[in-house]
Design an enzyme around this catalytic site. Structure first.
Site, PDB file in Angstrom:
ATOM      1  N   GLU A 266       0.859  -1.153  -0.211  1.00 26.08           N
ATOM      2  CA  GLU A 266      -0.052  -0.194   0.034  1.00 26.08           C
ATOM      3  C   GLU A 266       0.909   1.223  -0.053  1.00 26.08           C
ATOM      4  O   GLU A 266       0.725   2.186   0.909  1.00 26.08           O
ATOM      5  CB  GLU A 266      -0.779   0.247   1.095  1.00 26.08           C
ATOM      6  N   ASP A 341      -8.640  -8.684   4.395  1.00 26.34           N
ATOM      7  CA  ASP A 341      -8.204  -7.638   5.277  1.00 26.34           C
ATOM      8  C   ASP A 341      -9.287  -7.532   6.306  1.00 26.34           C
ATOM      9  O   ASP A 341     -10.063  -6.590   6.291  1.00 26.34           O
ATOM     10  CB  ASP A 341      -8.284  -6.367   4.262  1.00 26.34           C
ATOM     11  N   GLU A 369     -12.540  -2.296  12.395  1.00 19.88           N
ATOM     12  CA  GLU A 369     -12.316  -1.302  11.341  1.00 19.88           C
ATOM     13  C   GLU A 369     -13.686  -1.616  10.245  1.00 19.88           C
ATOM     14  O   GLU A 369     -14.354  -0.924   9.670  1.00 19.88           O
ATOM     15  CB  GLU A 369     -11.318  -1.575  10.383  1.00 19.88           C
TER      16      GLU A 369
HETATM   17  C1  GCU Z   1      -6.021  -2.038   5.915  1.00 19.93           C
HETATM   18  C2  GCU Z   1      -6.260  -0.707   6.314  1.00 19.93           C
HETATM   19  C3  GCU Z   1      -5.216   0.229   6.416  1.00 19.93           C
HETATM   20  C4  GCU Z   1      -3.940  -0.475   6.950  1.00 19.93           C
HETATM   21  C5  GCU Z   1      -3.880  -1.805   6.589  1.00 19.93           C
HETATM   22  C6  GCU Z   1      -2.604  -2.667   6.924  1.00 19.93           C
HETATM   23  O1  GCU Z   1      -5.783  -1.947   4.625  1.00 19.93           O
HETATM   24  O2  GCU Z   1      -7.643  -0.220   5.872  1.00 19.93           O
HETATM   25  O3  GCU Z   1      -5.465   1.548   7.267  1.00 19.93           O
HETATM   26  O4  GCU Z   1      -2.982   0.434   6.744  1.00 19.93           O
HETATM   27  O5  GCU Z   1      -4.752  -2.549   6.427  1.00 19.93           O
HETATM   28  O6  GCU Z   1      -2.893  -3.377   7.736  1.00 19.93           O
HETATM   29  O7  GCU Z   1      -1.525  -2.505   6.622  1.00 19.93           O
END
Ligand code: GCU
Length: 632
Positions: A266, A341, A369
């Site tokens: 990400e 997730d 979440e």
């Molecule tokens: C999810 C979450 C993110 C977080 C990511 C992770 O996608 O929405 O906010 O950073 O997980 O676990 O790295």
């Protein structure tokens, strides 16, 4: 009569003084000061244990006996003739035994018990940023108010001292022994000397409670902080910087736990930026920590980078399986319980079937979440137990939980969200405990021991996760959340400018023929990543458990399910059931008024109203949307 009864209720309720939840489950009630405490050892930890017992234990005498022959952290409680003896291999075991004794006192009586933690690593992961925001945090701002920590003088503000003390007591009472202070999307600044000196202040405060500090690190730190021109893990200037940084940290914090790393995931930097592998990156850090006995917890949550176009839920195995055996022995691979997730329901992550040589940790998410955040009553222990029913606890070296803690008075937002923090700790200590037993003891300590209350709310907690699955995404549907904030429904969500893996339509694939993601051998082949018999079971439409149906199969709207109804009819049944369950919780809570202080009662009542509105919205939006395909 009814009028009289409600007057009586009001009278009893107002007699129960208002509470704000700040005491968590440590509401020991008395200031007993009746116990004599004798210990055969002395330390700051024993001083805490002694103090807790003197303050709160209502019995006469407690002996704390250290016996070095016993395993560290393990302890035994023995009671005879009104005298209690706690025996343990180290002082932390004696502290855990102390909290166990107090728990027993609050939940039905002191009895003999011998117990040892299943895992050496029982760690909270805070996703807290240095600017005090909390990623996926729904209970205010970070409790680490960096401005209120004076690294030079080793002091904290009054608020911090109190908060940290209560944080440590709460964690020690459930056996949590590690805390990663900052977000996995980590700022390099946490590694500056200024911040490390503040981290030391926290570490010093945690130490007597048996809690070690860990930090999330940004892989590009040396470069971003201007010390090197690259973050390439095979570049000697980079490796040298990390070694020196580790030395500096251990100078300040001799029992520092290690690093947690989100790399090439990400948008985070990582070894892949230099065409190096995750093993190259992890091993470079591991080498820096090794002389100090520190560990690297390397996350397997990667997608989109090296495997673009591949089914997202398959990418962790594709990436890490070939690297198994190539990691240094102080690296632990940390994986989320499911392959996607933290959805309300996922099948277990097949990475746990595929990694044989590298030690593994499971990452659970305590903060809700994707389960109504801090506004829905959803008890997560049954979900985690479901995971353990597929992935043997014996396979793991540790458990991490993404914390749901913030600076609000009640710590977690929803009063019942405290139960998830509590359950995480209890399961990390002993994954064999039942969800019911944990709910039961939590309710008794947090609210009251009244049988009618425990039974009613125990049932609500136990059914709450399934209710959430039903009103959000039943039958294996997943990730149909509103974009980015992950709270409400958005099954039609699609944004061309974003990666397809962030779009709900990618996950449900609804069309006029049916709905669901074909992950069988006829589709992406994700089922092949599972061990037998699951691989086979999930691959066939006939044998796939209905709760995972649309996760693994694209299914016709008129497909006949086990109960004889069609898929489309069953979707409606589930959504309706989810809503009626929440309506029922509202009714049950009305009956609970006599047992709960007015402030917490009203808070939960309001939250349940919100949850009911939200559940209806989920049902209406999803059934409207899917109905438009199902032709109804
Ligand atoms: C999810 C979450 C993110 C977080 C990511 C992770 O996608 O929405 O906010 O950073 O997980 O676990 O790295």
């Amino acid at each position: 009569m009814k009028h009289l009864l409600s007057l009586l209720f009001l009278f009893i309720a107002s007699a129960i003084h208002a509470e704000d939840g700040s005491q968590l489950w440590l509401r020991y009630g008395t200031n007993a000061k009746s116990a004599t405490v004798i210990a055969n050892t002395a330390s700051p930890t024993i001083a805490i244990a002694t103090d807790e017992l003197r303050q709160h234990f209502r019995g006469a005498t407690v002996s704390l006996l250290k016996d070095r022959a016993l395993q560290p952290e393990a302890f035994a409680v023995n009671t005879a003739d009104g005298k209690v003896t706690i025996t343990a291999g180290d002082d932390f075991g004696l502290l855990y035994g102390t909290y166990e004794l107090l728990r027993q006192q609050e939940t039905g009586g002191v009895h003999n018990l011998q117990t040892a933690p299943k895992y050496p690593l029982r760690v909270l992961n805070h996703w807290d940023n240095l600017d005090l925001s909390v990623e996926r945090g729904y209970a205010g701002k970070s409790i680490w108010r960096w401005e209120e920590i004076d690294g030079q003088n080793g002091t904290m503000s009054e608020w911090m001292q109190q908060r940290v003390r209560q944080y440590c007591r709460a964690n020690a009472s459930i056996g949590i022994n590690g805390s990663v202070l900052n977000n996995v999307n980590a700022s390099p600044n946490i590694l500056t000397t200024d911040y490390l000196m503040k981290v030391k202040v926290l570490a010093d405060a945690f130490r007597p409670y048996g809690i070690r500090v860990y930090l999330s690190i940004n892989f590009a730190s040396p470069m971003v902080l201007g010390a090197t021109t690259t973050a390439d893990p095979l570049d000697s200037s980079v490796a040298k910087w990390w070694c020196a940084k580790a030395d500096e940290i251990y100078q300040l914090i001799p029992d520092f736990g290690g690093f947690l790393v989100k790399a090439n995931s990400e948008g985070q930097p990582g070894p892949g930026d230099y065409h190096r592998t995750h093993a190259d990156g992890a091993n470079m850090l591991a080498a820096a920590l090794k002389p100090h006995k520190g560990i690297v917890m390397w996350r397997s949550f990667v997608y989109g980078a090296n495997h673009k176009g591949e089914d997202r839920v398959m990418q962790a195995v594709s990436e890490f399986k070939p690297m198994d055996g190539k990691f240094a022995d102080n690296v632990i691979l940390q994986s989320k319980n499911g392959p996607l997730d933290f959805q309300p329901r996922e099948p277990y992550a097949p990475i746990f079937d595929n990694i044989k040589k590298t030690p593994q940790m499971a990452e659970l998410q305590i903060t809700q979440e994707y389960l109504g955040q801090s506004l829905h009553l959803v008890y997560l222990a049954p979900m985690w137990k479901e995971f353990f029913s597929f992935v043997s606890p014996d396979l793991l070296k540790g458990i991490a939980g993404v914390a749901n803690i913030g600076d609000t008075d009640g710590w977690c937002g929803h009063p019942f969200s405290q139960a998830n923090w509590y359950a995480f700790g209890r399961l990390a200590w002993n994954p064999d405990m039942t969800s019911e037993a944990i709910a039961n003891e939590w309710l008794q300590q947090t609210f009251t021991g009244e049988k009618a209350f425990i039974e009613a709310m125990g049932e609500v907690m136990m059914s709450s996760r399934e209710a959430c699955v039903d009103y959000m995404m039943p039958l294996g549907l997943h990730h149909i959340f509103k974009f980015d904030h992950h709270y409400g429904p958005e099954p039609d969500g699609f944004k061309a400018e974003y990666p397809i893996e962030w779009c709900p339509v990618y996950y449900h694939k609804a069309d006029k023929d049916g709905v669901g993601f074909e992950r069988t051998t006829k589709g992406t082949g994700a089922t092949k990543q599972y061990r037998q018999p699951y691989s086979k079971i999930y691959d066939s439409l006939e044998t796939c458990p209905e709760e995972y149906l649309l996760w693994f199969h694209h299914v016709a709207w008129d497909f006949k399910m086990k109960n004889g109804k069609t898929l489309w009819q069953n979707l409606q049944v589930h959504y309706d059931r989810g809503v009626s369950e929440v309506a029922r919780y509202c009714d049950v809570w009305q009956q609970m008024r006599p047992y709960v202080d007015a402030a917490r009662w009203q808070h939960v009542a309001d939250l349940l109203d919100t949850q009911l509105d939200n559940a209806r919205e989920w049902r209406n939006v999803c059934l409207n949307y899917f109905g438009s395909f199902a032709g109804k």
